[in-house]
Design an enzyme around this catalytic site. Structure first.
Site, PDB file in Angstrom:
ATOM      1  N   SER A 116       0.848  -1.191   0.000  1.00 31.49           N
ATOM      2  CA  SER A 116       0.000   0.000   0.000  1.00 31.49           C
ATOM      3  C   SER A 116       0.883   1.240   0.000  1.00 31.49           C
ATOM      4  O   SER A 116       2.067   1.164  -0.361  1.00 31.49           O
ATOM      5  CB  SER A 116      -0.925  -0.035   1.227  1.00 31.49           C
ATOM      6  OG  SER A 116      -1.940   0.934   1.104  1.00 31.49           O
ATOM      7  N   ASN A 117       0.349   2.385   0.347  1.00 29.49           N
ATOM      8  CA  ASN A 117       1.136   3.621   0.364  1.00 29.49           C
ATOM      9  C   ASN A 117       0.642   4.520   1.495  1.00 29.49           C
ATOM     10  O   ASN A 117      -0.305   4.170   2.199  1.00 29.49           O
ATOM     11  CB  ASN A 117       1.055   4.314  -1.000  1.00 29.49           C
ATOM     12  CG  ASN A 117      -0.371   4.655  -1.363  1.00 29.49           C
ATOM     13  OD1 ASN A 117      -1.002   5.479  -0.714  1.00 29.49           O
ATOM     14  ND2 ASN A 117      -0.898   3.998  -2.383  1.00 29.49           N
ATOM     15  N   ARG A 118       1.273   5.684   1.639  1.00 32.79           N
ATOM     16  CA  ARG A 118       1.041   6.536   2.813  1.00 32.79           C
ATOM     17  C   ARG A 118      -0.184   7.442   2.699  1.00 32.79           C
ATOM     18  O   ARG A 118      -0.421   8.258   3.585  1.00 32.79           O
ATOM     19  CB  ARG A 118       2.270   7.408   3.053  1.00 32.79           C
ATOM     20  CG  ARG A 118       3.448   6.644   3.642  1.00 32.79           C
ATOM     21  CD  ARG A 118       4.664   7.557   3.702  1.00 32.79           C
ATOM     22  NE  ARG A 118       4.326   8.873   4.212  1.00 32.79           N
ATOM     23  CZ  ARG A 118       4.935  10.010   3.852  1.00 32.79           C
ATOM     24  NH1 ARG A 118       5.907   9.980   2.977  1.00 32.79           N
ATOM     25  NH2 ARG A 118       4.567  11.170   4.357  1.00 32.79           N
ATOM     26  N   SER A 119      -0.946   7.324   1.643  1.00 31.68           N
ATOM     27  CA  SER A 119      -2.080   8.242   1.483  1.00 31.68           C
ATOM     28  C   SER A 119      -3.026   8.153   2.687  1.00 31.68           C
ATOM     29  O   SER A 119      -3.444   7.066   3.079  1.00 31.68           O
ATOM     30  CB  SER A 119      -2.843   7.897   0.198  1.00 31.68           C
ATOM     31  OG  SER A 119      -4.027   8.648   0.140  1.00 31.68           O
ATOM     32  N   ALA A 160      -4.572   7.570  -4.172  1.00 32.05           N
ATOM     33  CA  ALA A 160      -3.224   7.091  -4.521  1.00 32.05           C
ATOM     34  C   ALA A 160      -3.361   5.616  -4.899  1.00 32.05           C
ATOM     35  O   ALA A 160      -3.254   4.728  -4.048  1.00 32.05           O
ATOM     36  CB  ALA A 160      -2.282   7.282  -3.341  1.00 32.05           C
TER      37      ALA A 160
END
Ligand code: CTP
Length: 217
Positions: free
Chosen positions: A21-24, A88
């Site tokens: 996943s990502n930091r959004s 994101a």
């Protein structure tokens, strides 16, 4: 006006307990949804997993993966006047999802990733009735990269933000953005809370819609 807004990250599963996943945080997308609702517009919010309550009054669609995000957008697209792609979305996903938890070993583990579907690029290119607004999260060469995304993803507008700064952009409550239009014009909203940025953006998008659709811009 009917807004279709995406927010937050996607999760691409590796096995039943792991994902990429990502930091959004979803803060920017949720703030745009709240600002559009406050201005009296209809909002459908398609969101990845975040720690935020959906704004009251929005039609809420919860998704996890980029494929689920893709399908939800294509289901809702016909009924919207502006698509705001703040999410994101993953660029890559595991080639295989293991049905069982991958066990630890002493050897290097290589994970094969394949491109996820680019949702913006999958939208119809002609005869669109809705304004398509992409976001560009950049750490360098912001203008050049944003202009490239505007062209290649066939957006009407790209909202670029610098995600390299710790006090702005991803996860932060503040942001500063530059908005790029098809005709080469640009407009900057200087550093402010995401709430204020969202309010300004909604105004700009409403003003832009007519002009973009009639190709005057
Ligand atoms: N986006 C999309 N589908 C993807 C990835 C991104 O539709 N699989 C959308 C995002 O929602 C955003 C825009 O494309 O509106 C730009 O996303 P960004 O992450 O800035 O760029 P990428 O296209 O992923 O390119 P790169 O990561 O190389 O900068």
């Amino acid at each position: 006006m009917r807004f279709l807004i995406t927010a937050g990250p996607t999760r691409e599963p590796i096995d039943p307990v792991r994902y990429i996943s990502n930091r959004s945080s979803g803060k920017m997308g949720y703030a745009i949804a709240a600002a559009a609702l406050a201005a009296g517009h209809d909002v459908t919010l398609i969101s990845g997993p975040v720690n935020l309550d959906p704004p009251r009054g929005a039609t809420f669609v919860s998704i996890l993966t980029s494929d689920e995000m893709h399908d939800a957008i294509h289901r809702c697209l016909r009924d919207c006047d502006a698509l705001v792609m703040c999410a994101a979305v993953a660029d890559y996903k595991p080639a295989k999802v293991s049905a069982q938890k991958i066990k630890k070993g002493n050897e290097t583990l290589l994970l094969e990733l394949i491109p996820a579907r680019d949702i913006l690029a999958s939208l119809p290119k002609r005869d669109r009735h809705c304004l398509v607004v992409g976001f560009a999260a950049e750490t360098n060469d912001i203008e050049e990269n944003a202009q490239k995304k505007l062209r290649e993803k066939n957006c009407d507008i790209i909202v670029a933000n610098d995600v390299s700064r710790p006090d702005s952009g991803m996860e932060s409550d503040a942001n500063e953005v530059t908005i790029f239009f098809r005709n080469g014009e640009k407009e900057r909203i200087s550093r402010a809370s995401k709430k204020i940025i969202a309010r300004e953006l909604v105004k700009i998008l409403i003003n832009s819609r007519e002009k973009c659709l009639t190709k005057k811009m």
